[in-house]
Design a protein around this motif. Sequence first.
Motif, mmCIF file in Angstrom:
data_model
loop_
_atom_site.group_PDB
_atom_site.id
_atom_site.type_symbol
_atom_site.label_atom_id
_atom_site.label_comp_id
_atom_site.label_asym_id
_atom_site.label_seq_id
_atom_site.Cartn_x
_atom_site.Cartn_y
_atom_site.Cartn_z
ATOM 1 N N ILE A 194 0.835 -1.362 0.048
ATOM 2 C CA ILE A 194 0.041 0.114 -0.094
ATOM 3 C C ILE A 194 0.863 1.398 0.210
ATOM 4 O O ILE A 194 1.675 1.304 0.980
ATOM 5 C CB ILE A 194 -0.972 -0.006 1.171
ATOM 6 C CG1 ILE A 194 -1.841 -1.206 1.254
ATOM 7 C CG2 ILE A 194 -1.667 1.179 1.186
ATOM 8 C CD1 ILE A 194 -2.436 -1.477 2.483
ATOM 9 N N GLN A 195 0.796 2.131 -1.019
ATOM 10 C CA GLN A 195 1.579 3.182 -1.201
ATOM 11 C C GLN A 195 1.090 4.462 -0.279
ATOM 12 O O GLN A 195 -0.068 4.563 -0.175
ATOM 13 C CB GLN A 195 1.718 3.644 -2.752
ATOM 14 C CG GLN A 195 2.190 2.570 -3.598
ATOM 15 C CD GLN A 195 3.582 2.187 -3.112
ATOM 16 O OE1 GLN A 195 4.327 2.988 -2.941
ATOM 17 N NE2 GLN A 195 3.847 0.834 -2.970
ATOM 18 N N CYS A 196 1.832 5.353 -0.018
ATOM 19 C CA CYS A 196 1.463 6.628 0.754
ATOM 20 C C CYS A 196 1.044 7.606 -0.685
ATOM 21 O O CYS A 196 0.046 8.164 -0.251
ATOM 22 C CB CYS A 196 2.661 7.046 1.515
ATOM 23 S SG CYS A 196 2.305 8.914 2.090
ATOM 24 N N GLY A 197 1.979 7.692 -1.494
ATOM 25 C CA GLY A 197 1.496 8.424 -2.838
ATOM 26 C C GLY A 197 1.851 9.705 -2.613
ATOM 27 O O GLY A 197 1.937 10.536 -3.703
ATOM 28 N N ARG A 198 2.213 10.568 -1.459
ATOM 29 C CA ARG A 198 2.382 11.694 -1.524
ATOM 30 C C ARG A 198 3.862 12.155 -1.865
ATOM 31 O O ARG A 198 4.807 11.419 -1.685
ATOM 32 C CB ARG A 198 2.136 12.395 0.030
ATOM 33 C CG ARG A 198 0.663 12.681 0.001
ATOM 34 C CD ARG A 198 0.441 13.190 1.369
ATOM 35 N NE ARG A 198 1.208 14.319 1.828
ATOM 36 C CZ ARG A 198 1.005 15.158 2.751
ATOM 37 N NH1 ARG A 198 0.038 14.938 3.450
ATOM 38 N NH2 ARG A 198 1.771 16.059 3.173
ATOM 39 N N ALA A 199 3.932 13.207 -2.590
ATOM 40 C CA ALA A 199 5.207 13.591 -3.188
ATOM 41 C C ALA A 199 6.327 13.829 -1.942
ATOM 42 O O ALA A 199 7.540 13.468 -1.941
ATOM 43 C CB ALA A 199 5.293 14.561 -4.199
ATOM 44 N N ASP A 200 5.890 14.332 -0.982
ATOM 45 C CA ASP A 200 6.488 14.672 0.534
ATOM 46 C C ASP A 200 6.552 13.794 1.265
ATOM 47 O O ASP A 200 6.753 14.001 2.530
ATOM 48 C CB ASP A 200 5.850 15.944 0.808
ATOM 49 C CG ASP A 200 4.261 15.972 1.285
ATOM 50 O OD1 ASP A 200 4.116 15.098 0.850
ATOM 51 O OD2 ASP A 200 4.095 17.133 1.996
ATOM 52 N N LYS A 201 6.336 12.377 1.068
ATOM 53 C CA LYS A 201 6.140 11.352 1.981
ATOM 54 C C LYS A 201 7.346 11.443 3.031
ATOM 55 O O LYS A 201 7.243 10.982 4.125
ATOM 56 C CB LYS A 201 5.858 10.253 1.355
ATOM 57 C CG LYS A 201 6.778 9.411 0.431
ATOM 58 C CD LYS A 201 6.144 8.372 -0.107
ATOM 59 C CE LYS A 201 7.140 7.669 -1.216
ATOM 60 N NZ LYS A 201 7.078 8.439 -2.298
ATOM 61 N N ASP A 202 8.587 11.671 2.615
ATOM 62 C CA ASP A 202 9.742 11.888 3.422
ATOM 63 C C ASP A 202 9.585 12.689 4.631
ATOM 64 O O ASP A 202 10.024 12.525 5.625
ATOM 65 C CB ASP A 202 11.065 11.721 2.587
ATOM 66 C CG ASP A 202 11.272 10.664 1.954
ATOM 67 O OD1 ASP A 202 10.736 9.657 2.141
ATOM 68 O OD2 ASP A 202 11.876 10.556 0.853
ATOM 69 N N GLU A 203 8.884 13.607 4.178
ATOM 70 C CA GLU A 203 8.683 14.943 5.077
ATOM 71 C C GLU A 203 7.714 14.392 6.381
ATOM 72 O O GLU A 203 7.895 14.742 7.581
ATOM 73 C CB GLU A 203 8.096 16.147 4.712
ATOM 74 C CG GLU A 203 8.962 16.818 3.440
ATOM 75 C CD GLU A 203 10.151 17.299 4.148
ATOM 76 O OE1 GLU A 203 10.083 18.023 5.032
ATOM 77 O OE2 GLU A 203 11.232 16.946 3.446
ATOM 78 N N ILE A 204 6.692 13.440 5.851
ATOM 79 C CA ILE A 204 5.771 12.863 6.786
ATOM 80 C C ILE A 204 6.258 12.217 7.993
ATOM 81 O O ILE A 204 6.052 12.154 9.182
ATOM 82 C CB ILE A 204 4.569 12.219 6.053
ATOM 83 C CG1 ILE A 204 3.949 13.204 5.143
ATOM 84 C CG2 ILE A 204 3.615 11.694 7.236
ATOM 85 C CD1 ILE A 204 2.930 12.344 4.326
ATOM 86 N N LYS A 205 7.536 11.511 7.576
ATOM 87 C CA LYS A 205 8.083 10.550 8.700
ATOM 88 C C LYS A 205 8.574 11.447 10.040
ATOM 89 O O LYS A 205 9.034 12.487 9.845
ATOM 90 C CB LYS A 205 9.090 9.843 7.781
ATOM 91 C CG LYS A 205 8.749 8.674 7.149
ATOM 92 C CD LYS A 205 9.911 7.746 6.661
ATOM 93 C CE LYS A 205 9.494 6.771 6.155
ATOM 94 N NZ LYS A 205 10.248 5.730 5.443
#
Length: 176
Positions: free
Chosen positions: A165-176
């Motif tokens: 299941i993908q996160c899909g957001r371009a800024d996903k590394d920022e969410i971590k």
Amino acid sequence: MSDTEVGIVMGSDSDLPIMNKCTEALDYFGVGWEMVISSAHRHPEKTARYARGAADAGLKVIIAGAGGAAHLPGVIASMSLLPVIGVPIAIEPLHGVDSLYSIVQMPQGIPVATVSVNGAYNAGLLAVQILAVHDQELRHKLNSYRQMLAAKVEEKDCALREKGIQCGRADKDEIK
Ligand code: RP5
């Protein structure tokens, strides 16, 4: 100085399975506690004695749990200057709505810090946070505890990725 800083009071032994969760939280942080059964309705004199003597006995916080027309936390708060955390216990037939309203809707002047219905573990945590205001070691432990909570969230998020299941957001590394 007493090692017992938190007093846990409940209206009946039927509250014990829920109220034991306070002790789990307090034990996790190495905070000393005592436990008493008393009742605002069935034994008001004992409740008054306990509340009036709590500060002199060395307690810093009181956690009080009760179900139904749950006046115990408010009555204790009226007789002590210690912070009181109320735990609404879910009992039949209203499943804790009665307890919640009885505890949370304190009239202005006598506050009770109310946690969720059956939220005894959080009551223990809140007691630890109150004590941590003047205790650096407890603050360190609380920080570690929160880091552990965040790590568990990351584990669960990683498990999603492992299922494809993908996160899909371009800024996903920022969410971590
Ligand atoms: C409250 O009445 C207690 O806190 C308990 O939640 C509820 C029922 O008590 P028991 O009838 O089980 O003794 O005072």
